[in-house]
Structure formats: C-alpha cells, structure tokens
Design an enzyme around this catalytic site. Structure first.
Site, PDB file in Angstrom:
ATOM      1  N   HIS A 121       0.817  -1.211   0.000  1.00 50.87           N
ATOM      2  CA  HIS A 121       0.000   0.000   0.000  1.00 50.87           C
ATOM      3  C   HIS A 121       0.848   1.257   0.000  1.00 50.87           C
ATOM      4  CE1 HIS A 121       0.676   0.800   4.330  1.00 50.87           C
ATOM      5  NE2 HIS A 121       0.503  -0.508   4.527  1.00 50.87           N
ATOM      6  N   CYS A 137       2.959  -4.993   6.658  1.00 50.56           N
ATOM      7  CA  CYS A 137       2.663  -4.692   5.258  1.00 50.56           C
ATOM      8  C   CYS A 137       3.881  -4.093   4.562  1.00 50.56           C
ATOM      9  CB  CYS A 137       1.505  -3.707   5.161  1.00 50.56           C
ATOM     10  SG  CYS A 137      -0.080  -4.423   5.609  1.00 50.56           S
TER      11      CYS A 137
END
Length: 162
Positions: A121, A137
């Site tokens: 992301h 992440c």
C-alpha cells in the site's frame, strides 16, 4: 486460479486469505471435504498467475520491490517493511483485490495479498520508506503504488523473501 493446500489450512483460512466466501469456494469445488496438503482448490474470480506476465519480488532485507515483466526487470521501488515484532511475512502470495483511498496510514491505494491482513500500500508517512516500521505490510510511496497498480492485475504473483 488454483491454490495448493498447505499444512494447517482449512477452507475458512483459504476463504479469508483470498477474500472469497465459503459458499463461492464450495460452488467452485463441488464435493470438497476434508482438505489435505497438496490438494488443489479452485479460487473463483482470480486469473491464474502463470498467465500474467508480471511478477513482483520483494526483498525485506534490502527493502526493495522489484517488478518483472516476462522475466525482465522493469523497475525497482524502495519500500518500508514490518518492524521486528510485526515482521513482513515471507512466502509466495498473489494480489487478490485492491482498494483506492482506503484512508488512514494506507495512502492512496491498498493491494491485498493472499494472506489476510497483509498488503502492499501507499503511505501517509513518506519518511517511513526505507525503514522497518510497519505492522507487516509493504509500504510504498503513493506515486509508486499507483504506478505499480496500473501495470499489475489481480492474480499477480508476489514473492516475499527475507
């Protein structure tokens, strides 16, 4: 796409990892019962990764995401990865879906990986790129994740190595 069952996986885990309902899994795999390691499960709605010319390779240690097209390196992007207590998972995954403008720390785009709770992301903290600071992440500059998402479809293979 076809998923090969790994040790400890259940249909519930597979359903969550690929963001596909149990009902859709049962419909795509008539007669599926008790799973065993190595069993092949059809994941509805995802393109088979082997038919996609793009591959993403992530080096956690180098904090780099490499994009390949038909085996040739196209681009290397700097990334942020998980911190010591919340490491970025290693293994082989695929991009299962995407969400634009997810809000919060996720920047302009979220690309879900086939491991529930993990993704690639953007970020609202660009100074974090190059560091081990996330909850597992892979963070990218917003412009970079948008560029990547324009190229790679859902189903793209993502290989994460230490």
């Amino acid at each position: 796409m076809i998923h090969t069952v790994k040790s400890g996986e259940t249909l519930g885990i597979i359903s969550a990892n690929y963001r596909v309902s149990l009902q859709r899994l049962y419909t795509a795999n008539p007669g599926v019962g008790h799973l065993h390691v190595g069993q092949k499960i059809q994941i509805p709605g995802l393109q088979e990764p082997s038919t996609i010319p793009y591959i993403i390779q992530i080096s956690v240690g180098k904090r780099k995401l490499s994009l390949f097209h038909s085996g040739r390196l196209m681009k290397i992007y700097p990334i942020a990865v998980g911190k010591m207590l919340t490491n970025t998972p290693t293994g082989d995954f695929v991009i299962v879906n995407r969400q634009f403008n997810p809000g919060g720390p996720f920047g302009v785009l979220w690309l879900s990986l086939s491991k529930q709770g993990y993704g690639i992301h953007g970020t609202n903290n660009p100074s974090s790129i190059g560091k081990a600071v996330s909850h597992g992440c892979v963070r990218m500059y917003n412009r970079d994740v948008l560029q990547l998402a324009e190229l790679v479809p859902n189903g793209t293979s993502v290989s994460i190595r230490p």
